[in-house]
Motif scaffolding. Structure first.
Motif, PDB file in Angstrom:
ATOM      1  N   ALA A   1       0.845  -1.198   0.000  1.00  0.00           N
ATOM      2  CA  ALA A   1       0.000   0.000   0.000  1.00  0.00           C
ATOM      3  C   ALA A   1       0.879   1.246   0.000  1.00  0.00           C
ATOM      4  O   ALA A   1       2.016   1.226   0.473  1.00  0.00           O
ATOM      5  CB  ALA A   1      -0.919  -0.004   1.211  1.00  0.00           C
ATOM      6  N   GLU A   2       0.340   2.334  -0.531  1.00  0.00           N
ATOM      7  CA  GLU A   2       1.075   3.594  -0.556  1.00  0.00           C
ATOM      8  C   GLU A   2       0.186   4.710  -0.022  1.00  0.00           C
ATOM      9  O   GLU A   2      -1.039   4.698  -0.221  1.00  0.00           O
ATOM     10  CB  GLU A   2       1.531   3.935  -1.970  1.00  0.00           C
ATOM     11  N   ARG A   3       0.806   5.671   0.629  1.00  0.00           N
ATOM     12  CA  ARG A   3       0.096   6.867   1.081  1.00  0.00           C
ATOM     13  C   ARG A   3       0.684   8.067   0.348  1.00  0.00           C
ATOM     14  O   ARG A   3       1.841   8.419   0.528  1.00  0.00           O
ATOM     15  CB  ARG A   3       0.226   7.039   2.592  1.00  0.00           C
TER      16      ARG A   3
ATOM     17  N   LYS B   1      -4.100  13.376   2.744  1.00  0.00           N
ATOM     18  CA  LYS B   1      -3.572  12.038   2.514  1.00  0.00           C
ATOM     19  C   LYS B   1      -4.499  11.232   1.613  1.00  0.00           C
ATOM     20  O   LYS B   1      -5.719  11.235   1.789  1.00  0.00           O
ATOM     21  CB  LYS B   1      -3.373  11.299   3.842  1.00  0.00           C
TER      22      LYS B   1
ATOM     23  N   GLN C   1      -4.840   7.316   0.161  1.00  0.00           N
ATOM     24  CA  GLN C   1      -4.341   5.956   0.343  1.00  0.00           C
ATOM     25  C   GLN C   1      -4.626   5.121  -0.898  1.00  0.00           C
ATOM     26  O   GLN C   1      -5.724   5.180  -1.455  1.00  0.00           O
ATOM     27  CB  GLN C   1      -4.986   5.326   1.574  1.00  0.00           C
TER      28      GLN C   1
ATOM     29  N   ASP D   1      -8.500   5.739  -1.854  1.00  0.00           N
ATOM     30  CA  ASP D   1      -9.391   6.362  -0.875  1.00  0.00           C
ATOM     31  C   ASP D   1      -9.112   7.858  -0.811  1.00  0.00           C
ATOM     32  O   ASP D   1      -8.001   8.292  -0.470  1.00  0.00           O
ATOM     33  CB  ASP D   1      -9.176   5.747   0.510  1.00  0.00           C
TER      34      ASP D   1
END
Length: 495
Positions: A238-240, A247, A249, A314
């Motif tokens: 996963a990356e933010r 932010k 996601q 998201d």
């Protein structure tokens, strides 16, 4: 009147008729209305399709917080909240238009009945026919007396609180037809399945887990559709990401090959649009799905051997404007500053998805390594090497049979063979060994078309599906693209 300005109010009838053309279909319209129920903290939502010919209606009933009279009038106002106003983190609204534009895109009459704790039942109605005939260009919001909506009022009182949105005069859903028109009724009821699939997809994250929302269509509970087959797919890192201090996601997934799923699981995972069309990004805003399976205009095409790649994004609702969220909440486009990161994530996920097919294709090739069919063959004559087109290649044989002038076709092949630039190929390979392209490396559509042609020829020659697939798997140049080949053969097998 002030000398500095004039107040020019839009004609209500003309304006509302224009707003009906925002591009909603029935499913996206009802999803927009359900957003309001969720924002009102509803725990249960009932969608009801009521067939009665030209008098048919659709109801959205919820047990949310409801509205008092002032709140209802504000909600019925066009542009009730500016999109520039900061909303609460869980608010699913955007332009202050959704209740009106979504409803009136499908119906000429919108009636809202609401009950808040400690308040009386209140009603208001937008009736486009009334505005056109009696409105005089004014925005006349009707006040239906309680006896006209007696059943709705009693229903809300039995629930305790909530709201009923009633759509009637459904000119965009039911054109004509009497209650006994079976064909019209069948079309009306077919829309229910479309709506059920769409709502199960859009709100799937609300329909599961502790405190899950319960949604019903004509009494049947709506099940959520999970695009990522949780528990069976491979979750990549996963990356933010950050944009304007907010932010974002990103969760990439590679779904399992169909051989690892049951027939029922595979069918369910295909989604409303089918496996190939569902690949890509899934953009969520406050857990509500906005975009389902799209490469977001990043210059990436949907291709068969990448269909296992699905990526969840998201977003907070504070980035609505940056992501160009539309009124229908059915489209979104990333800001320019994020495109490179999203391309990088997309390519990595697609590469991983393609490896699933590449591995399976190489296994098939190893099983039949002695059966390779080459396009070119090398011939040695008086110490010199020449390259000849394989006349036994299925595609070459098929074209030769269908060619009216066989001698001309043979002359064409001879010219191609004699004109092969062997010295230039040798020099280029020696000087720049990594620059020679892979056959069809930049033409996936051409590769698939060629596969279809050769596969079809093999079937016409009497090969079984299995035998044709086996020969295709070990044939040049398809053996250089095991990922595309395996995806193609999987599609053939399902067909």
């Amino acid at each position: 009147m002030s000398a500095e300005y004039e107040v020019v109010s839009p004609d209500a009838g003309a304006m509302i008729e224009s707003m009906r053309a925002f591009g909603y279909d029935l499913a996206t319209a009802l999803a927009d209305l359900i957003d309001n129920s969720i924002s009102a903290n509803a725990k249960n939502i009932w969608v009801e399709f009521m067939w009665d010919g030209a008098e048919s209606a659709i109801l959205i009933v919820d047990d949310g917080e409801g509205m008092d009279e002032a709140g209802l009038v504000a909600a019925m106002r066009m542009g009730s909240i500016s999109p520039m106003v900061k909303r609460s983190e869980n608010d699913l609204g955007r332009f202050g238009l959704g209740l009106k534009t979504a409803s009136l895109s499908q119906a000429r009459c919108l009636t809202v009945v609401s009950l808040a704790n400690g308040a009386e039942v209140v009603t208001r109605c937008w009736d486009l026919n009334y505005i056109a005939e009696h409105g005089g260009g004014e925005w006349r919001l009707l006040k239906p007396p309680i006896p006209d909506v007696k059943n709705h009022a009693e229903r809300l009182q039995s629930i305790g609180k909530g709201t009923i949105v009633a759509l009637s005069k459904l000119d965009r859903v039911v054109r004509d037809g009497s209650p006994g028109d079976k064909k019209a009724e069948k079309r009306f009821r077919e829309r229910i399945d479309e709506v059920r699939a769409h709502l199960g997809m859009v709100f799937h994250r609300y329909l599961k887990g502790p405190g899950a929302l319960s949604m019903f269509i004509n009494g049947t509970k709506v099940s959520g559709w999970d695009p990522f087959i949780e528990g069976k797919s491979e979750a990549l890192a996963a990356e933010r990401l950050s944009y304007e201090g907010e932010k974002i996601q990103v969760f990439p997934f590679v779904l399992p090959h169909h051989s690892r799923l049951t027939k029922e699981e595979h069918s369910a995972a295909s989604g409303p649009k089918g496996w190939n069309a569902q690949q890509g990004f899934y953009v969520y805003r406050n857990r509500r799905l906005i975009v389902s399976g799209d490469w977001l205009s990043l210059g990436i095409q949907k291709e068969e051997h990448y269909k296992l790649a699905r990526i969840q994004i998201d977003l907070p609702n504070s980035l609505d404007e940056a992501w160009h969220l539309d009124v229908k909440k059915a489209r979104a486009y990333p800001p320019a500053a994020m495109r490179d990161d999203l391309k990088r994530i997309a390519r990595a996920t697609r590469d991983k998805a393609a490896k699933v097919y590449r591995h399976r294709g190489k296994v098939l090739q190893r099983k039949h390594a002695d059966d390779f069919v080459f396009v070119w063959s090398a011939k040695t004559l008086r110490g010199r090497t020449y390259y000849k087109v394989n006349r036994d290649h299925p595609l070459v044989k098929s074209v030769r049979k269908s060619c009216e002038d066989g001698e001309k076709f043979s002359s064409l092949l001879s010219m191609i063979e004699q004109a092969v630039p062997s010295p230039l190929i040798v020099i280029n390979n020696a000087e720049q060994p990594d620059t020679l392209g892979v056959p069809f490396g930049d033409d996936p559509k051409g590769l698939l078309q060629c596969m279809r042609e050769v596969y079809g020829i093999l079937i016409q020659e009497g090969e079984t599906n299995t035998a044709a697939a086996t020969k295709l798997a070990v044939m040049e140049p398809f053996n250089a693209h095991p990922d595309v080949l395996t995806a193609f053969l999987d599609e053939i097998n399902r067909g």
